[in-house]
Each structure stands twice: as structure tokens, then as C-alpha cells.
Enzyme design. Sequence first.
Site, PDB file in Angstrom:
ATOM      1  N   GLU A 193       0.871  -1.192   0.000  1.00  0.00           N
ATOM      2  CA  GLU A 193       0.000   0.000   0.000  1.00  0.00           C
ATOM      3  C   GLU A 193       0.901   1.233   0.000  1.00  0.00           C
ATOM      4  O   GLU A 193       1.893   1.273   0.717  1.00  0.00           O
ATOM      5  CB  GLU A 193      -0.870  -0.009   1.265  1.00  0.00           C
ATOM      6  CG  GLU A 193      -1.612   1.295   1.506  1.00  0.00           C
ATOM      7  CD  GLU A 193      -2.375   1.319   2.848  1.00  0.00           C
ATOM      8  OE1 GLU A 193      -2.701   0.242   3.393  1.00  0.00           O
ATOM      9  OE2 GLU A 193      -2.620   2.434   3.337  1.00  0.00           O
ATOM     10  N   GLU A 252      -2.652  11.736   3.040  1.00  0.00           N
ATOM     11  CA  GLU A 252      -3.500  11.208   4.107  1.00  0.00           C
ATOM     12  C   GLU A 252      -3.361  12.077   5.339  1.00  0.00           C
ATOM     13  O   GLU A 252      -2.278  12.559   5.654  1.00  0.00           O
ATOM     14  CB  GLU A 252      -3.111   9.772   4.459  1.00  0.00           C
ATOM     15  CG  GLU A 252      -4.051   9.163   5.472  1.00  0.00           C
ATOM     16  CD  GLU A 252      -3.753   7.701   5.778  1.00  0.00           C
ATOM     17  OE1 GLU A 252      -2.587   7.294   5.617  1.00  0.00           O
ATOM     18  OE2 GLU A 252      -4.671   6.998   6.194  1.00  0.00           O
TER      19      GLU A 252
END
Length: 318
Positions: free
Chosen positions: A131, A136
Amino acid sequence: MHFLLIACLSLASLVAGATYQRTQNIVGSDFLSAFSFQAISDPTHGRVNYVNAQTAASQNLTFASGNTFVLRADSKTVLNPNGPGRNSVRLQSNQQFTTAVTIFDVTHMPQGCGTWPALWTVGNNWPNEGEIDILEGVNDQSPNQASLHTSSGCTMPGNQVQTGTSVGGNNCDAIATSDTGCGVKFNDATSYGPTFNNNGGGWFALERTNSFVKVWYWPRNGNVPSDVRSGSTSINTNNWVYTFRPACPGTPAANWPSTSCSLAQKLGPHNIIINCGDWAGSVYSTSGCPSTCEDYVNNNPSAFGNAYFQFNSLRIFQ
Ligand SMILES: *[C@@H]1O[C@H](CO)[C@@H](O)[C@H](O)[C@H]1NC(C)=O
């Protein structure tokens, strides 16, 4: 100057980029054909209810016009505490990518207490195919934090050439680190939240090769590489310069080299995910936001008026 000289000498250990050609140019309503809606219960247990394409369109949670694409969380409904979370949108690219450069031109990201926006890529069998989190954050934290998450057996050397600061150690094992992975906090307050939005947004780019993964960021008014700003059909990442390190061409915000991590093995084909989540449970109490996360999300729909992503484009180069 002395500082810059020393800092740039370490570029000897930075693996060079390359020239790439554009393979996709996703603008406006192209987002709706390049991505699928994931009407799933949130795998990360946020106070969110991801809806399908019809519901999103009818509630104006997605909106495409000309060169603009918007996806947002609902900002009208007071929620039943025993019912589903706040309606929002999670998009997954229909195509998977391995080695590629992905450039997001973002004019607005979700902001406000209880928001959890993310631009990221992930494989089918987490964490075995890895990932990469490009953008974020939660609760208007500043600045952005990018990260690499893998299965066990991938570490970072600790001397990565990057303008950001590594956080959470050098072990990228998602399970062993409780999903912290190898994080890099950007050295630029404009890279997230209200500061990013007030500044007109900017560009986030991911360059993934088998030798490194790099994440780049340029604020709208920054020293943006001309091939990025102009939307060129050909880019050369060797010429990319970070705004605050103009003397050090080629230095990204975050850099994960393959020195002690076989990126070719640890990262499989990835889908691109865009989500406009609500969360922030575990860090909410220390965020300076009012009430509890659940109560706040349930009872304050208007607080989500700025909980939206707006894109000029998403371009892929290979
Ligand atoms: C839908 O959202 C777009 C983008 O925010 C906005 O410009 C438009 O006015 C909205 N439409 C309605 C009917 O609310």
C-alpha cells in the site's frame, strides 16, 4: 549555501528518475468512467457510509463539469446514532498500475474535524501486495503524511534523500507496526488541510519504479516543474525540483528506495483509491476538535460543507 551544498552532495545516493509518456488524462467526467464506486462498509470502521454511483449523483456527492471533478461527504443530514455513518464516496480505479507516474492536480481537499481524506494505491491482497499512501491525514492535521506499507521483510536504510521527515521507524511491515508502515511527514505546511485549500491546492505525484517509490508535492504557487504545471504529454522526473530545495533537483518529499526492500516483490499491481472518509476516532480526543468524534459526525452536518475533494485532473505516465 553551505547547508545546501552538504545536503545536495548526498544526492549521490538518490536513484535517478526517467522520462515517461502520458498514457491517461482523466479530467472532469472522465473520473466517472475511470473509477468505480465502492459502496462498501468502511474497512477502517469510520463513521461513514460509502454510497453507490446513483445515490452519489442524486445527492450531488459527485459532480463533474468541464475541467472539474468533485467528490464530497454529505453535509445536510443529522444522523441517527444507531444507523449508518455519514454518506460519502470511495472510488477505485478500474485499471491497475505497477511502475508508473501518477499526478493528481488537486484544487481542494476535505477539511474539518472528523474528516479523513486519502489518495492512495493498494493491491488485491493487503498487505501482501503493499500500500502507498500519497495524501493522508485527519482532523486538519498539518502537514501531509505519506507512507509505504508492506508485508514483513521490507525496511528502509534510514538515510533516505527526501525533504520530508521519516516517522514511525524503518520497518515498513504493516502488521508488525500496527499499520503505521514507513511514514514520511512533509516539511511543508501547505501540503494539507485548510492551508492547502487556502493556497489554491497543488499537485501530488507518485513515481513508482522497482528501484524506488517517491512522492512529490508542489503548492499551486510553488516552483512547479513546467511539465507538471502545463499538463505535458511527456515528463522527466530527473528535472523535478522541490519548492524549498531548488538547488537539489530530483529530491522528492518522500523516498523509499529498494536498498533493503525488494519493491518488485513487495508491491503488486495497485488500484488508485480516492476516499473522502470520516473518522478520526483514535486521535480525535487530542485534535482540539469539539465533543466526541461520533457525536460530532452525527450531529453537525454543516461542519462537512468543506469535506470535499476537487480535482483538475489525474494523469498517468508510463
Ligand atoms: C453540486 O455540487 C457542485 C460542486 O460543489 C456545485 O457547484 C453545484 O451547485 C451543486 N449542485 C446542486 C444542485 O446543489
